[in-house]
Design an enzyme around this catalytic site. Sequence first.
Site, PDB file in Angstrom:
ATOM      1  N   MET A  69      22.402   6.959 -29.674  1.00 22.89           N
ATOM      2  CA  MET A  69      22.378   8.591 -29.050  1.00 22.89           C
ATOM      3  C   MET A  69      23.004   9.409 -30.089  1.00 22.89           C
ATOM      4  SD  MET A  69      21.295   8.165 -26.258  1.00 22.89           S
ATOM      5  CE  MET A  69      21.311   9.912 -26.049  1.00 22.89           C
ATOM      6  N   GLU A  70      23.778   8.941 -31.125  1.00 19.86           N
ATOM      7  CA  GLU A  70      24.439   9.638 -32.028  1.00 19.86           C
ATOM      8  C   GLU A  70      23.568  10.132 -32.979  1.00 19.86           C
ATOM      9  OE1 GLU A  70      27.750   7.710 -30.331  1.00 19.86           O
ATOM     10  OE2 GLU A  70      25.896   6.887 -30.941  1.00 19.86           O
ATOM     11  N   CYS A 111      28.673   7.886 -23.255  1.00 16.64           N
ATOM     12  CA  CYS A 111      28.631   7.287 -24.443  1.00 16.64           C
ATOM     13  C   CYS A 111      30.123   7.234 -24.800  1.00 16.64           C
ATOM     14  CB  CYS A 111      28.193   8.451 -25.512  1.00 16.64           C
ATOM     15  SG  CYS A 111      26.124   8.640 -25.395  1.00 16.64           S
ATOM     16  N   HIS A 112      30.388   6.076 -25.442  1.00 15.69           N
ATOM     17  CA  HIS A 112      31.507   5.611 -25.961  1.00 15.69           C
ATOM     18  C   HIS A 112      31.931   6.443 -27.202  1.00 15.69           C
ATOM     19  CE1 HIS A 112      30.518   2.230 -23.471  1.00 15.69           C
ATOM     20  NE2 HIS A 112      31.759   2.116 -23.480  1.00 15.69           N
ATOM     21  N   ASP A 162      18.250  28.391 -34.607  1.00 23.09           N
ATOM     22  CA  ASP A 162      19.000  29.331 -34.679  1.00 23.09           C
ATOM     23  C   ASP A 162      19.113  30.372 -35.773  1.00 23.09           C
ATOM     24  OD1 ASP A 162      21.217  31.081 -33.527  1.00 23.09           O
ATOM     25  OD2 ASP A 162      22.525  29.967 -34.989  1.00 23.09           O
TER      26      ASP A 162
END
Length: 158
Positions: free
Chosen positions: A112-113, A75-76, A127
């Site tokens: 992707m972000e 990824c950039h 969590d």
Amino acid sequence: MDLSHFDKDGRARMVEISEKDVTKRIAVAKGRIYTSKEVIKKIEEGTVSKGNVLAVARVAGIMASKRTADLIPMCHTLMLTGSDIDFVINREESYVESEVSVRTVGKTGVEMEALTACSVSLLTIYDMCKAIDKNMEISNIKLIHKSGGKSGDFYRSL
């Protein structure tokens, strides 16, 4: 179909984007975490001992959207112009859905972000609630929509 993350010899590489046009880019991703009715109730009431679950998960997801290039090797690094996360609680089916929208003006997309932010927001819920329910299940993480760039718009069909 050419795989753009490999060179002619099959070695991994980061895609060259310098010749691409700068456009407004948006990506929307969704995912769910299924959990017990007890966890759903505690999230809604704000009685989970670790704090406000959805507030922390929202911040974690936004932070993750900004750090995607540190996690996904090809990824950039992008300058994001916005990252929003909304949650929907479904009491009937006992899940929390995360919907993420990420935006930028640049030469490459933000899919992707958005997917990373969605995943991390759900992992944060896990969590914060794992002491109550270790049987939680994260699923259905997917790209819903993307716009901008050479390939144009994408809308997931139902």
